[in-house]
Design a protein around this motif. Structure first.
Motif, short mmCIF file in Angstrom:
data_model
loop_
_atom_site.label_atom_id
_atom_site.label_comp_id
_atom_site.label_asym_id
_atom_site.label_seq_id
_atom_site.Cartn_x
_atom_site.Cartn_y
_atom_site.Cartn_z
N VAL A 134 15.29 2.07 56.99
CA VAL A 134 14.38 0.99 55.77
C VAL A 134 14.07 0.45 56.81
O VAL A 134 14.77 -0.06 57.59
N GLU A 135 12.71 -0.30 56.37
CA GLU A 135 12.45 -0.72 57.46
C GLU A 135 12.16 -2.73 56.63
O GLU A 135 13.08 -3.31 55.88
N ASP A 136 12.95 -3.51 58.01
CA ASP A 136 13.24 -4.85 57.74
C ASP A 136 12.19 -5.49 56.36
O ASP A 136 10.58 -5.45 56.81
N GLY A 137 12.80 -5.97 55.73
CA GLY A 137 11.87 -6.89 55.09
C GLY A 137 11.90 -6.25 53.21
O GLY A 137 12.01 -6.38 52.11
N MET A 138 12.51 -4.73 53.07
CA MET A 138 12.94 -3.78 52.37
C MET A 138 14.34 -4.31 51.60
O MET A 138 14.52 -3.12 51.73
N ASP A 139 14.07 -5.29 51.03
CA ASP A 139 16.18 -5.96 50.69
C ASP A 139 16.53 -5.02 49.87
O ASP A 139 17.67 -4.30 49.35
N HIS A 140 15.95 -4.31 48.08
CA HIS A 140 15.93 -3.55 47.09
C HIS A 140 16.46 -2.25 47.83
O HIS A 140 17.11 -1.64 47.99
N SER A 141 15.48 -1.88 48.86
CA SER A 141 15.93 -0.58 49.29
C SER A 141 17.36 -0.65 49.71
O SER A 141 18.37 0.17 49.67
N ALA A 142 17.80 -1.56 50.79
CA ALA A 142 18.72 -1.73 52.13
C ALA A 142 19.84 -2.16 50.81
O ALA A 142 20.79 -1.82 50.62
N ASP A 143 19.68 -2.69 50.04
CA ASP A 143 20.77 -2.96 48.78
C ASP A 143 21.51 -1.79 48.30
O ASP A 143 22.70 -1.08 47.94
N LEU A 144 19.92 -1.04 47.61
CA LEU A 144 20.85 0.54 47.22
C LEU A 144 20.92 1.43 47.68
O LEU A 144 22.62 1.81 47.42
N VAL A 145 20.84 1.45 49.12
CA VAL A 145 21.38 2.26 49.38
C VAL A 145 23.35 2.04 50.34
O VAL A 145 23.89 2.92 50.50
N ARG A 146 23.20 0.92 50.81
CA ARG A 146 24.35 -0.16 50.67
C ARG A 146 25.16 0.32 49.44
O ARG A 146 26.60 0.84 49.29
N ARG A 147 24.56 0.24 48.52
CA ARG A 147 25.65 0.52 46.51
C ARG A 147 25.96 2.14 46.84
O ARG A 147 26.97 2.10 46.16
N TYR A 148 25.61 3.10 47.00
CA TYR A 148 25.60 4.75 47.67
C TYR A 148 26.39 4.72 48.35
O TYR A 148 26.38 5.39 48.62
#
Length: 325
Positions: A134-148
């Motif tokens: 996940v690229e820095d600044g892509m907070d939505h993507s980071a949140d998504l993968v953490r939720r899974y």
């Protein structure tokens, strides 16, 4: 396969086909224009991925099309060919900006995780690592993968060095010598790379080693050879490329160091420094404004040592997230 009606915007789902290359590239472009990462992908890179990275697309890919037949989302699951050691399964994917925040990305990720677990089962032992970057600044993507269930497992920092600044004078001592890259020594470089990184990286087969060189620049690539014996030994190596497609987005031109390594018996002799300085001189002679490279590190606080000393500065980064199975 993703079921119709599962918060998928009524997209029609099927595997990615070779014939989808043009549509997939258009989707890549829409995503990159919206997210504005500091790079731009090319059609050559996409075509190369079809050949070298994306194996068994029928089982390991998914694509979502709207009612007009436009490709709006995709997900890929891949295992590096000829990968040795613990199995790693990599996830890649994207959703068109006008289809985001409606559950499409979640549906794709759920499918990818399930398929990745299936791939690991097919390897025979059922264990391994599922990996996503996940690229820095892509907070939505980071949140998504953490939720899974993904956890931070490593970091990558891109760095640049202004070539207008004076370069240090540095050299190796005899019987070592800095020499241009040659095709005749390329397989010896591969073996040196596998030895230099050992357990810290996956060993590269001869087939994998020669893939992905669309933008490789032989004139910017150098070796340090030890000529103590009749057959010269590769003590260190630097391979560089020119990614011109990124320059407009970056705002500068650069020579990019793809690989840099020194074999254990020759460490402590300033070989890496010498190779970097020689490459930077070549970049500058070709009119480049900056030298650039990427560094992997285990913690956010890791020192970037040699690169700091040579004047490299961080520009951007990414985080590796994993699930251990």
């Amino acid at each position: 396969m993703i079921a119709s009606g599962s918060q998928d915007l009524e997209l029609t789902w099927r595997p990615v086909h070779q014939g989808d290359a043009a549509a997939l590239f258009m989707l890549w472009q829409r995503i990159e224009e919206h997210d504005d990462p500091p790079y731009r992908s090319t059609r050559e890179e996409l075509d190369e991925s079809f050949v070298t990275q994306w194996t068994d697309l029928t089982e390991n890919s998914i694509a979502g099309f709207d009612s007009t037949g436009r490709l709006c989302a995709f997900g890929l699951v891949s295992v590096p060919p000829d990968d040795a050691g613990p199995v790693r399964v990599f996830l890649d994917g994207g959703v068109c900006p006008d289809h985001r925040h409606r559950g499409v990305g979640s549906a794709i990720l759920e499918w990818q995780i399930e398929r990745a677990r299936g791939v690991l089962t097919e390897t025979g032992n059922g264990s391994g690592t599922i990996v996503v970057h996940v690229e820095d600044g892509m907070d939505h993507s980071a949140d998504l993968v953490r939720r899974y269930g993904f956890s931070e497992a490593g970091y990558h920092t891109e760095m640049r060095r202004d070539l207008a600044l004076e370069l240090p004078e540095v050299a190796v001592l005899r019987p070592l010598s800095v020499e241009p890259w040659t095709m005749e020594l390329d397989d010896q470089i591969r073996l040196a790379h596998n030895e230099a990184f050992g357990s810290h990286a996956q060993a590269q087969s001869a087939t994998v080693w020669t893939e992905g060189r669309t933008y490789f620049v032989p004139e910017w690539s150098f070796l340090v050879l030890d000529r103590t014996t009749d057959r010269a030994q590769v003590a260190g190596y630097l391979l560089a490329s020119k990614y011109e497609q990124d320059w407009e987005t970056l705002g500068w031109s650069e020579g990019y160091v793809d690989m840099l390594g020194v074999r254990a018996p020759w460490r402590g002799r300033r070989i890496a420094t010498t190779l970097l300085v020689r490459a930077m001189r070549a970049f500058a002679e070709s009119g480049m404004e900056y030298a650039a490279l990427g560094v992997d590190h285990a913690t956010r606080q890791d020192s970037l040592g040699l690169f700091d000393k040579l004047g490299f500065e961080p520009t951007r980064g990414s985080t590796t997230y994993t699930i251990e199975v």
